[in-house]
Design a protein around this motif. Sequence first.
Motif, mmCIF file in Angstrom:
data_model
loop_
_atom_site.group_PDB
_atom_site.id
_atom_site.type_symbol
_atom_site.label_atom_id
_atom_site.label_comp_id
_atom_site.label_asym_id
_atom_site.label_seq_id
_atom_site.Cartn_x
_atom_site.Cartn_y
_atom_site.Cartn_z
ATOM 1 N N ALA A 1 0.860 -0.911 0.059
ATOM 2 C CA ALA A 1 0.062 0.452 -0.096
ATOM 3 C C ALA A 1 0.895 1.059 0.052
ATOM 4 C CB ALA A 1 -1.338 -0.231 1.342
ATOM 5 N N GLU A 2 1.776 1.311 0.692
ATOM 6 C CA GLU A 2 2.897 1.956 0.522
ATOM 7 C C GLU A 2 3.593 2.448 -0.370
ATOM 8 O OE1 GLU A 2 4.676 5.808 2.311
ATOM 9 O OE2 GLU A 2 3.379 4.444 3.340
ATOM 10 N N ILE A 3 4.136 1.809 -1.272
ATOM 11 C CA ILE A 3 4.232 2.146 -2.235
ATOM 12 C C ILE A 3 3.594 2.972 -3.615
ATOM 13 C CG2 ILE A 3 6.032 0.775 -4.291
ATOM 14 C CD1 ILE A 3 6.846 -0.984 -2.805
ATOM 15 N N GLN A 4 2.176 1.689 -3.521
ATOM 16 C CA GLN A 4 1.343 2.240 -4.596
ATOM 17 C C GLN A 4 1.190 3.704 -4.395
ATOM 18 O OE1 GLN A 4 0.623 1.348 -7.006
ATOM 19 N NE2 GLN A 4 1.807 -0.893 -6.174
ATOM 20 N N ARG A 5 0.751 4.203 -2.802
ATOM 21 C CA ARG A 5 1.051 5.326 -2.293
ATOM 22 C C ARG A 5 2.165 6.976 -2.908
ATOM 23 N NH1 ARG A 5 2.320 9.088 1.069
ATOM 24 N NH2 ARG A 5 3.790 7.848 2.123
ATOM 25 N N VAL A 6 2.763 6.342 -3.037
ATOM 26 C CA VAL A 6 4.512 7.026 -2.893
ATOM 27 C C VAL A 6 4.488 6.969 -4.657
ATOM 28 C CG1 VAL A 6 6.904 6.560 -3.824
ATOM 29 C CG2 VAL A 6 5.840 6.257 -1.250
ATOM 30 N N LEU A 7 3.985 5.729 -5.439
ATOM 31 C CA LEU A 7 4.317 5.992 -7.036
ATOM 32 C C LEU A 7 2.920 6.778 -6.720
ATOM 33 C CD1 LEU A 7 3.666 2.406 -8.627
ATOM 34 C CD2 LEU A 7 5.659 4.426 -8.784
ATOM 35 N N LYS A 8 1.698 6.347 -7.344
ATOM 36 C CA LYS A 8 0.781 7.931 -6.850
ATOM 37 C C LYS A 8 0.988 9.143 -7.092
ATOM 38 C CE LYS A 8 -4.219 9.463 -6.238
ATOM 39 N NZ LYS A 8 -3.777 10.335 -6.384
ATOM 40 N N GLN A 9 1.661 9.691 -5.571
ATOM 41 C CA GLN A 9 1.989 10.851 -5.445
ATOM 42 C C GLN A 9 3.005 11.752 -5.930
ATOM 43 O OE1 GLN A 9 4.034 11.459 -1.871
ATOM 44 N NE2 GLN A 9 3.016 13.791 -1.002
ATOM 45 N N GLU A 10 4.065 10.196 -6.614
ATOM 46 C CA GLU A 10 4.929 10.834 -7.907
ATOM 47 C C GLU A 10 4.699 11.096 -9.047
ATOM 48 O OE1 GLU A 10 8.526 7.725 -7.438
ATOM 49 O OE2 GLU A 10 9.040 8.736 -5.634
ATOM 50 N N GLY A 11 3.524 10.397 -9.035
ATOM 51 C CA GLY A 11 3.378 10.805 -10.661
ATOM 52 C C GLY A 11 1.952 11.936 -10.729
ATOM 53 N N ASP A 12 1.456 12.061 -9.795
ATOM 54 C CA ASP A 12 0.679 13.168 -10.025
ATOM 55 C C ASP A 12 1.840 14.432 -9.621
ATOM 56 O OD1 ASP A 12 -1.200 11.781 -9.141
ATOM 57 O OD2 ASP A 12 -2.594 11.886 -7.418
ATOM 58 N N SER A 13 2.378 14.503 -9.585
ATOM 59 C CA SER A 13 3.751 15.692 -9.352
ATOM 60 C C SER A 13 4.496 15.899 -10.800
ATOM 61 C CB SER A 13 5.178 15.278 -8.403
ATOM 62 O OG SER A 13 5.588 16.390 -8.098
ATOM 63 N N ILE A 14 4.410 14.383 -11.544
ATOM 64 C CA ILE A 14 5.307 14.194 -12.971
ATOM 65 C C ILE A 14 3.939 14.692 -13.599
ATOM 66 C CG2 ILE A 14 5.917 13.163 -14.300
ATOM 67 C CD1 ILE A 14 7.234 11.308 -12.622
ATOM 68 N N LEU A 15 2.729 14.230 -14.150
ATOM 69 C CA LEU A 15 2.341 15.154 -14.817
ATOM 70 C C LEU A 15 1.666 16.053 -15.187
ATOM 71 C CD1 LEU A 15 -0.349 11.377 -14.720
ATOM 72 C CD2 LEU A 15 1.381 12.115 -16.136
ATOM 73 N N ALA A 16 1.559 17.136 -13.596
ATOM 74 C CA ALA A 16 1.773 18.123 -13.065
ATOM 75 C C ALA A 16 2.536 19.099 -13.825
ATOM 76 C CB ALA A 16 1.583 18.265 -11.793
ATOM 77 N N LYS A 17 3.784 18.656 -13.700
ATOM 78 C CA LYS A 17 5.427 19.903 -14.323
ATOM 79 C C LYS A 17 4.885 19.217 -16.089
ATOM 80 C CE LYS A 17 7.649 19.787 -10.648
ATOM 81 N NZ LYS A 17 6.822 18.971 -8.640
ATOM 82 N N ILE A 18 4.647 18.420 -16.359
ATOM 83 C CA ILE A 18 5.111 17.730 -18.149
ATOM 84 C C ILE A 18 4.358 19.324 -18.769
ATOM 85 C CG2 ILE A 18 4.036 16.727 -20.239
ATOM 86 C CD1 ILE A 18 4.457 14.302 -17.928
ATOM 87 N N PRO A 19 4.333 20.284 -19.743
ATOM 88 C CA PRO A 19 4.124 21.096 -20.691
ATOM 89 C C PRO A 19 2.457 21.224 -20.844
ATOM 90 C CG PRO A 19 6.198 20.972 -20.298
ATOM 91 C CD PRO A 19 5.940 20.359 -20.258
ATOM 92 N N LYS A 20 2.047 21.454 -21.551
ATOM 93 C CA LYS A 20 0.082 20.825 -22.233
ATOM 94 C C LYS A 20 1.343 21.007 -24.063
ATOM 95 C CE LYS A 20 -4.333 22.379 -23.677
ATOM 96 N NZ LYS A 20 -5.243 21.998 -22.534
ATOM 97 N N GLY A 21 0.697 20.074 -24.668
ATOM 98 C CA GLY A 21 0.800 19.418 -25.590
ATOM 99 C C GLY A 21 2.385 18.602 -25.909
#
Length: 142
Positions: free
Chosen positions: A1-21
């Motif tokens: 469960a902890e690994i999934q939480r970390v993956l989700k948190q890191e994934g959200d952070s990464i996706l937020a930084k990717i420029p549109k397009g």
Amino acid sequence: AEIQRVLKQEGDSILAKIPKGARVIPLCIEGQELSSAQLAARVADFSQQSSHLVFVIGGSYGLSPRVKAAGDLQLSFGKMTLPHQLARLVLLEQIYRACAINNHSKIINKNTAVRSVSSRLPLLFFADKRSDAEHSIRCRFF
């Protein structure tokens, strides 16, 4: 469960930084293994489609499924596990090589090894249509 939480948190952070397009290339073990020439061709194609090309290297647990799904091409350096810093260095060298191949550089071709990549890292260039320079790269590590 902890690994999934970390993956989700890191994934959200990464996706937020990717420029549109942007064209996104996550590095993951299940991705495609490409030769330097094949990567150069994909970089050239993606450069025609977008002014941003984003390579994503995951943390110690890898990448979230959402980040992988957001990718236009999943890339793999093979089945070996590489330390994060080494994966960065290999990626930068391959980006340099792809740009050199695409620019028909006399310094490098698809069969030539870069002897001192560390001295060339600040000089890496990648196509950015918004830049005044013909080819430029911006590396952002977070």
